[in-house]
Design an enzyme around this catalytic site. Structure first.
Site, PDB file in Angstrom:
ATOM      1  N   LYS A 138       0.848  -1.181   0.000  1.00 26.55           N
ATOM      2  CA  LYS A 138       0.000   0.000   0.000  1.00 26.55           C
ATOM      3  C   LYS A 138       0.883   1.229   0.000  1.00 26.55           C
ATOM      4  O   LYS A 138       1.980   1.137   0.542  1.00 26.55           O
ATOM      5  CB  LYS A 138      -0.965   0.024   1.181  1.00 26.55           C
ATOM      6  N   TYR A 223      -4.412   4.382   6.034  1.00 23.42           N
ATOM      7  CA  TYR A 223      -4.973   3.467   7.038  1.00 23.42           C
ATOM      8  C   TYR A 223      -6.311   3.999   7.557  1.00 23.42           C
ATOM      9  O   TYR A 223      -7.235   3.226   7.827  1.00 23.42           O
ATOM     10  CB  TYR A 223      -4.002   3.281   8.204  1.00 23.42           C
TER      11      TYR A 223
HETATM   12  P1  NAD Z   1      12.475   1.127   2.370  1.00 23.70           P
HETATM   13  O1  NAD Z   1      13.094   2.400   1.961  1.00 23.70           O
HETATM   14  O2  NAD Z   1      12.921   0.527   3.670  1.00 23.70           O
HETATM   15  O3  NAD Z   1      12.709   0.025   1.255  1.00 23.70           O
HETATM   16  C1  NAD Z   1      12.462   0.290  -0.114  1.00 23.70           C
HETATM   17  C2  NAD Z   1      13.229  -0.696  -0.960  1.00 23.70           C
HETATM   18  O4  NAD Z   1      13.025  -0.361  -2.334  1.00 23.70           O
HETATM   19  C3  NAD Z   1      14.750  -0.679  -0.713  1.00 23.70           C
HETATM   20  O5  NAD Z   1      15.232  -1.976  -0.676  1.00 23.70           O
HETATM   21  C4  NAD Z   1      15.297   0.064  -1.918  1.00 23.70           C
HETATM   22  O6  NAD Z   1      16.598  -0.355  -2.270  1.00 23.70           O
HETATM   23  C5  NAD Z   1      14.296  -0.335  -3.004  1.00 23.70           C
HETATM   24  N1  NAD Z   1      14.255   0.594  -4.128  1.00 23.70           N
HETATM   25  C6  NAD Z   1      14.185   0.231  -5.412  1.00 23.70           C
HETATM   26  N2  NAD Z   1      14.219   1.290  -6.209  1.00 23.70           N
HETATM   27  C7  NAD Z   1      14.331   2.362  -5.420  1.00 23.70           C
HETATM   28  C8  NAD Z   1      14.413   3.754  -5.684  1.00 23.70           C
HETATM   29  N3  NAD Z   1      14.378   4.252  -6.935  1.00 23.70           N
HETATM   30  N4  NAD Z   1      14.501   4.587  -4.632  1.00 23.70           N
HETATM   31  C9  NAD Z   1      14.495   4.122  -3.365  1.00 23.70           C
HETATM   32  N5  NAD Z   1      14.428   2.789  -3.064  1.00 23.70           N
HETATM   33  C10 NAD Z   1      14.357   1.932  -4.089  1.00 23.70           C
HETATM   34  O7  NAD Z   1      10.896   1.340   2.382  1.00 23.70           O
HETATM   35  P2  NAD Z   1       9.826   0.430   3.095  1.00 23.70           P
HETATM   36  O8  NAD Z   1       9.498   1.000   4.417  1.00 23.70           O
HETATM   37  O9  NAD Z   1      10.241  -0.986   3.011  1.00 23.70           O
HETATM   38  O10 NAD Z   1       8.533   0.690   2.161  1.00 23.70           O
HETATM   39  C11 NAD Z   1       8.379   0.028   0.934  1.00 23.70           C
HETATM   40  C12 NAD Z   1       6.872  -0.105   0.616  1.00 23.70           C
HETATM   41  O11 NAD Z   1       6.246  -0.841   1.638  1.00 23.70           O
HETATM   42  C13 NAD Z   1       6.137   1.229   0.537  1.00 23.70           C
HETATM   43  O12 NAD Z   1       5.179   1.190  -0.481  1.00 23.70           O
HETATM   44  C14 NAD Z   1       5.457   1.358   1.880  1.00 23.70           C
HETATM   45  O13 NAD Z   1       4.270   2.119   1.853  1.00 23.70           O
HETATM   46  C15 NAD Z   1       5.161  -0.104   2.177  1.00 23.70           C
HETATM   47  N6  NAD Z   1       5.080  -0.378   3.619  1.00 23.70           N
HETATM   48  C16 NAD Z   1       4.001  -1.050   4.078  1.00 23.70           C
HETATM   49  C17 NAD Z   1       3.879  -1.334   5.421  1.00 23.70           C
HETATM   50  C18 NAD Z   1       2.714  -2.105   5.929  1.00 23.70           C
HETATM   51  O14 NAD Z   1       2.553  -2.202   7.138  1.00 23.70           O
HETATM   52  N7  NAD Z   1       1.896  -2.694   5.068  1.00 23.70           N
HETATM   53  C19 NAD Z   1       4.870  -0.925   6.298  1.00 23.70           C
HETATM   54  C20 NAD Z   1       5.985  -0.245   5.801  1.00 23.70           C
HETATM   55  C21 NAD Z   1       6.077   0.021   4.455  1.00 23.70           C
END
Ligand code: NAD
Length: 372
Positions: A138, A223
């Site tokens: 999401k 949310y």
């Molecule tokens: P994060 O920054 O920790 O991880 C993002 C990942 O994407 C990294 O591994 C990064 O290397 C990669 N990536 C690929 N291309 C990229 C670019 N151009 N720029 C930056 N990163 C790039 O982020 P996250 O917290 O893991 O969030 C990722 C997704 O998960 C988002 O859509 C967020 O909304 C979602 N999320 C959902 C929940 C949930 O509870 N459902 C919780 C946290 C995050």
């Protein structure tokens, strides 16, 4: 029916398993609901090995119906680390350039896209083109138009599109929904959803309009939007919204800091919600009906979720949200199971239409009619 039995039945356990399910195991949590499962295993590749991807990978170690078998990443060192940690074979490892070759891999059923929001659309379209089921984090996309294109692409490719709405499988949330459906709150009149936290590092992708699609609304406000729908059981017909910005350096044009928004529902019920990247301690849902209420705080965090109703504390089990989500998604994909609250692409497009409407209401200062 007591709520433990009710919950186990929602998870599809037989009457025999229901009798055998140990109370001690129940108290400890309900992640592994079918320890002797011998049905099809959902073989998943995670795309985007960041913070949340890591959390999902860890949670999947306890799944009985889903298994992490592959990775897609732009960082070779992460791929190596995940391979050794999770026993992922070389043939199931891809980078963003050769990812499309996954279509020739018979050992992967689904790709779980866990990248910054702005990249979800393209990766899901590529997943569908490769003939794999898509699971996407999401917000599914950065606007409803992109979201609809993803739904259409998956439909055309005859693959499922599911979204990581982990709260749709959370036991206390499901109990409140069950109580509302059975009329225990009476006619619903009001929902309040407050979602936010103080965001840190100003250089992170969450504060980059292109990668995030917006600001707090995309990340955490969603949310309250989604919750307003599953708590009331209705889809809004109008939206009003107001934005407050105290820091125009950190929260640039198109990156919202704080938005208050209101929904009106067909029944006459209303919702009042807040989404922010500039306040802590905001993770609260309140549902008010003519005969009773439910209050949840925390309401959407990783857990434990806590809550009470006019009848007392909610004491359904504490689960690892992502473990239950992935096991349930295996049943949705292979057995066409219908969850209590949908987690499909169409469900996500409704939330995206509401986000579009909220941004429009902020911009115009006008009440925006919506039709989901
Ligand atoms: P994060 O920054 O920790 O991880 C993002 C990942 O994407 C990294 O591994 C990064 O290397 C990669 N990536 C690929 N291309 C990229 C670019 N151009 N720029 C930056 N990163 C790039 O982020 P996250 O917290 O893991 O969030 C990722 C997704 O998960 C988002 O859509 C967020 O909304 C979602 N999320 C959902 C929940 C949930 O509870 N459902 C919780 C946290 C995050």
């Amino acid at each position: 029916m007591n709520s433990r039995r009710d919950f186990l039945q929602k998870l599809g356990l037989s009457a025999l398993a229901l009798q055998l399910a140990p109370l001690s195991g129940w108290a400890a949590g309900a992640d592994n609901v079918e320890p002797h499962y011998d049905g099809p295993l959902l073989r998943v590749a995670i795309l985007g090995l960041g913070g949340y991807g890591t959390m999902v990978a860890e949670a999947m170690q306890k799944c009985t119906k889903a298994k992490l078998v592959g990775v897609v990443s732009g960082t070779p060192s992460k791929v190596k680390a995940w391979q050794s940690k999770y026993g992922i074979p070389e043939k199931n490892c891809y980078n963003y350039e050769n990812f499309d070759n996954i279509k020739n891999n018979p050992d992967i059923d689904a790709v779980y896209v866990i990248t910054p929001n702005g990249l979800h659309h393209d990766f899901v379209i590529r997943t569908a083109a490769a003939g794999k089921h898509a699971i996407c984090e999401k917000p599914m996309a950065v606007n409803a138009q992109e979201g609809q294109a993803m739904v259409d692409a998956c439909k055309k490719a005859n693959v499922k599109l599911l979204v990581g709405y982990r709260m749709h499988f959370e036991p206390k949330t499901l109990e409140v929904i069950r109580m509302r459906q059975s009329g225990e709150f009476g006619k619903i009149r009001f929902f309040q959803g407050q979602c936010g936290f103080t965001i840190g590092d100003p250089t992170q992708w969450r504060l980059n309009k292109k990668l995030a699609g917006g600001g707090s609304m995309m990340d955490i406000g969603i949310y309250a939007i989604n919750g307003a729908r599953y708590m009331t059981g209705e889809d809004p017909v109008w939206v009003t919204a107001q934005e407050t910005k105290t820091d125009t350096v950190k929260f640039k044009e198109g990156v919202d800091e704080t938005i208050q928004f209101q929904f009106g529902f067909p029944s006459g019920a209303v919702a009042s919600c807040l989404s922010t990247y500039n306040m802590n301690n905001l993770d609260r849902f309140f549902l008010d009906g003519e005969k009773g209420f439910a209050e949840m705080q925390p309401s959407t965090g990783y857990g434990p979720i806590r809550g009470r109703t006019h009848l007392g504390e909610l004491n359904q089990p504490i689960t690892t949200h992502q473990t239950v989500q992935m096991d349930e998604m295996a049943d949705i994909i292979f057995k066409n199971k219908q969850p209590v609250v949908p987690v499909n692409g169409e469900e996500a497009v409704k939330d995206l239409k509401l986000i579009d409407a909220i941004y429009l209401a902020v911009k115009t200062g006008k009440k925006v009619e919506v039709s989901l």
